[in-house]
Motif scaffolding. Sequence first.
Motif, PDB file in Angstrom:
ATOM      1  N   VAL A 116      -0.012  -1.145  -0.092  1.00  0.00           N
ATOM      2  CA  VAL A 116       0.159  -0.008   0.103  1.00  0.00           C
ATOM      3  C   VAL A 116       0.879   1.564  -0.447  1.00  0.00           C
ATOM      4  O   VAL A 116       0.268   2.229  -0.866  1.00  0.00           O
ATOM      5  N   PHE A 117       1.301   1.675   0.278  1.00  0.00           N
ATOM      6  CA  PHE A 117       3.051   2.152   0.172  1.00  0.00           C
ATOM      7  C   PHE A 117       3.249   2.194  -1.414  1.00  0.00           C
ATOM      8  O   PHE A 117       4.373   1.981  -1.383  1.00  0.00           O
ATOM      9  N   MET A 118       2.748   2.571  -2.316  1.00  0.00           N
ATOM     10  CA  MET A 118       2.952   2.903  -3.413  1.00  0.00           C
ATOM     11  C   MET A 118       2.213   4.023  -4.368  1.00  0.00           C
ATOM     12  O   MET A 118       1.089   4.071  -3.698  1.00  0.00           O
ATOM     13  N   LYS A 119       2.144   4.285  -5.429  1.00  0.00           N
ATOM     14  CA  LYS A 119       2.144   5.496  -5.760  1.00  0.00           C
ATOM     15  C   LYS A 119       0.408   5.141  -6.894  1.00  0.00           C
ATOM     16  O   LYS A 119      -0.513   6.172  -6.866  1.00  0.00           O
ATOM     17  N   THR A 120       0.000   4.596  -6.109  1.00  0.00           N
ATOM     18  CA  THR A 120      -1.706   4.154  -6.711  1.00  0.00           C
ATOM     19  C   THR A 120      -2.506   3.909  -5.594  1.00  0.00           C
ATOM     20  O   THR A 120      -4.129   3.979  -4.947  1.00  0.00           O
ATOM     21  N   ALA A 121      -1.860   3.925  -4.070  1.00  0.00           N
ATOM     22  CA  ALA A 121      -2.248   3.730  -2.570  1.00  0.00           C
ATOM     23  C   ALA A 121      -1.751   5.125  -1.663  1.00  0.00           C
ATOM     24  O   ALA A 121      -2.680   5.856  -2.148  1.00  0.00           O
ATOM     25  N   ILE A 122      -0.784   4.779  -0.783  1.00  0.00           N
ATOM     26  CA  ILE A 122      -0.442   5.493  -0.085  1.00  0.00           C
ATOM     27  C   ILE A 122       0.524   6.483  -0.423  1.00  0.00           C
ATOM     28  O   ILE A 122       1.623   5.384  -0.834  1.00  0.00           O
ATOM     29  N   GLU A 154       8.859   3.997 -10.235  1.00  0.00           N
ATOM     30  CA  GLU A 154       7.456   4.128 -11.220  1.00  0.00           C
ATOM     31  C   GLU A 154       6.758   4.097 -10.069  1.00  0.00           C
ATOM     32  O   GLU A 154       5.560   4.040  -9.994  1.00  0.00           O
ATOM     33  N   LEU A 155       6.682   3.079  -9.221  1.00  0.00           N
ATOM     34  CA  LEU A 155       5.642   2.743  -7.868  1.00  0.00           C
ATOM     35  C   LEU A 155       5.608   2.928  -6.762  1.00  0.00           C
ATOM     36  O   LEU A 155       4.488   3.445  -5.928  1.00  0.00           O
ATOM     37  N   ARG A 156       7.060   3.178  -6.424  1.00  0.00           N
ATOM     38  CA  ARG A 156       7.290   3.723  -4.491  1.00  0.00           C
ATOM     39  C   ARG A 156       7.295   5.021  -4.673  1.00  0.00           C
ATOM     40  O   ARG A 156       8.004   5.889  -5.367  1.00  0.00           O
ATOM     41  N   PRO A 157       6.824   6.264  -4.166  1.00  0.00           N
ATOM     42  CA  PRO A 157       6.325   7.001  -3.459  1.00  0.00           C
ATOM     43  C   PRO A 157       8.036   8.368  -3.517  1.00  0.00           C
ATOM     44  O   PRO A 157       7.947   8.784  -3.813  1.00  0.00           O
ATOM     45  N   TYR A 158       8.907   7.287  -3.099  1.00  0.00           N
ATOM     46  CA  TYR A 158      10.067   8.072  -2.479  1.00  0.00           C
ATOM     47  C   TYR A 158      10.983   6.616  -1.717  1.00  0.00           C
ATOM     48  O   TYR A 158       9.884   6.210  -1.278  1.00  0.00           O
ATOM     49  N   PRO A 159      12.042   6.586  -1.957  1.00  0.00           N
ATOM     50  CA  PRO A 159      12.486   5.455  -0.789  1.00  0.00           C
ATOM     51  C   PRO A 159      12.384   5.436   1.011  1.00  0.00           C
ATOM     52  O   PRO A 159      12.284   6.514   1.557  1.00  0.00           O
ATOM     53  N   PRO A 160      11.389   4.605   1.676  1.00  0.00           N
ATOM     54  CA  PRO A 160      11.600   4.380   2.863  1.00  0.00           C
ATOM     55  C   PRO A 160      13.095   4.599   4.121  1.00  0.00           C
ATOM     56  O   PRO A 160      12.630   5.219   4.618  1.00  0.00           O
ATOM     57  N   SER A 161      14.203   5.010   3.509  1.00  0.00           N
ATOM     58  CA  SER A 161      15.441   5.234   4.093  1.00  0.00           C
ATOM     59  C   SER A 161      15.047   6.450   4.246  1.00  0.00           C
ATOM     60  O   SER A 161      15.755   7.394   5.317  1.00  0.00           O
ATOM     61  N   GLU A 162      14.255   7.640   3.546  1.00  0.00           N
ATOM     62  CA  GLU A 162      14.207   9.307   3.127  1.00  0.00           C
ATOM     63  C   GLU A 162      12.834   9.506   4.499  1.00  0.00           C
ATOM     64  O   GLU A 162      12.924  10.270   5.151  1.00  0.00           O
ATOM     65  N   TYR A 188       9.305  -5.996 -10.069  1.00  0.00           N
ATOM     66  CA  TYR A 188       8.531  -5.344  -9.417  1.00  0.00           C
ATOM     67  C   TYR A 188       9.552  -4.417  -8.200  1.00  0.00           C
ATOM     68  O   TYR A 188       9.286  -3.623  -7.450  1.00  0.00           O
ATOM     69  N   GLY A 189      10.536  -5.189  -8.101  1.00  0.00           N
ATOM     70  CA  GLY A 189      11.632  -5.229  -7.049  1.00  0.00           C
ATOM     71  C   GLY A 189      10.784  -5.451  -6.172  1.00  0.00           C
ATOM     72  O   GLY A 189      11.157  -4.771  -4.622  1.00  0.00           O
ATOM     73  N   HIS A 190       9.486  -6.257  -5.278  1.00  0.00           N
ATOM     74  CA  HIS A 190       8.961  -5.736  -3.758  1.00  0.00           C
ATOM     75  C   HIS A 190      10.181  -6.532  -2.898  1.00  0.00           C
ATOM     76  O   HIS A 190      10.903  -7.727  -3.016  1.00  0.00           O
ATOM     77  N   THR A 191      10.066  -5.680  -2.395  1.00  0.00           N
ATOM     78  CA  THR A 191      11.051  -5.912  -1.036  1.00  0.00           C
ATOM     79  C   THR A 191      10.190  -5.404   0.885  1.00  0.00           C
ATOM     80  O   THR A 191       9.260  -4.461   0.519  1.00  0.00           O
ATOM     81  N   TYR A 192      10.857  -6.755   1.365  1.00  0.00           N
ATOM     82  CA  TYR A 192      10.068  -6.484   2.784  1.00  0.00           C
ATOM     83  C   TYR A 192      11.131  -5.883   3.660  1.00  0.00           C
ATOM     84  O   TYR A 192      12.145  -6.676   3.868  1.00  0.00           O
ATOM     85  N   THR A 193      10.974  -5.251   4.466  1.00  0.00           N
ATOM     86  CA  THR A 193      11.560  -4.060   5.435  1.00  0.00           C
ATOM     87  C   THR A 193      11.150  -4.420   7.170  1.00  0.00           C
ATOM     88  O   THR A 193       9.749  -5.058   6.659  1.00  0.00           O
ATOM     89  N   PHE A 194      12.546  -4.489   7.982  1.00  0.00           N
ATOM     90  CA  PHE A 194      11.709  -5.634   9.090  1.00  0.00           C
ATOM     91  C   PHE A 194      11.919  -4.534  10.298  1.00  0.00           C
ATOM     92  O   PHE A 194      13.172  -4.250  10.095  1.00  0.00           O
TER      93      PHE A 194
END
Length: 205
Positions: A116-122, A154-162, A188-194
């Motif tokens: 949901v952290f993506m340009k079509t949701a949050i 193309e999909l993520r709003p910005y890097p979570p590291s920011e 699409y490089g789906h990544t899980y960060t814990f």
Amino acid sequence: MYRQARNAVRDVLRTRAPYLVRYISTFHLTDDRRLLETVILPYLRDDPAVKRVLFVGCEWYTKPCESKFRGKEYWTIDIDPNKRRFGARRHMVDALRNLERHRPADYFDVVICNGVFMKTAIETRDDAEASFRACWRCLRPGGWFVLGWNDIDELRPYPPSESPTLAAFTRTSFPPLGVSEHRTDTSYGHTYTFFRKPEAIQEGL
């Protein structure tokens, strides 16, 4: 002709019987879904410290996730009222940023925010940071925050590291994987960060 008929059946099942779609679809066999359903969710389910779980975002393919948490208090949230049918028995219709309107502080042991952290949701920084803050406040100290996101521009709003809000969490190695971040074998490089919410809470969030 066969493909059209199969797709028509699939579309009906997605609405009326999402559990059965898996017999005519391979979506759940992608590396990111397989990892979520066979590694991440079972580990959290089997953790005796996990009693209350929030799953963010509902679709036909998330409906079966509730069955993995029998005996737990399992919640879902989605802003779209039409997605209620894919949600849990305990379901909230609202934006994630408004989570505190529904549940008190330190309530959940786990928050799973996948896809949901993506340009079509949050899709904006403001919405994302407000949503992350709501998760922080409703997650108990020591609780898990699992963020699943697509690591392509193309999909993520910005890097979570920011994210300054995510920086308040502690990135933590997830025991079954042995790492705090895992990029799946997907186009699409789906990544899980814990993450875990620190036991010693800092002020300001």
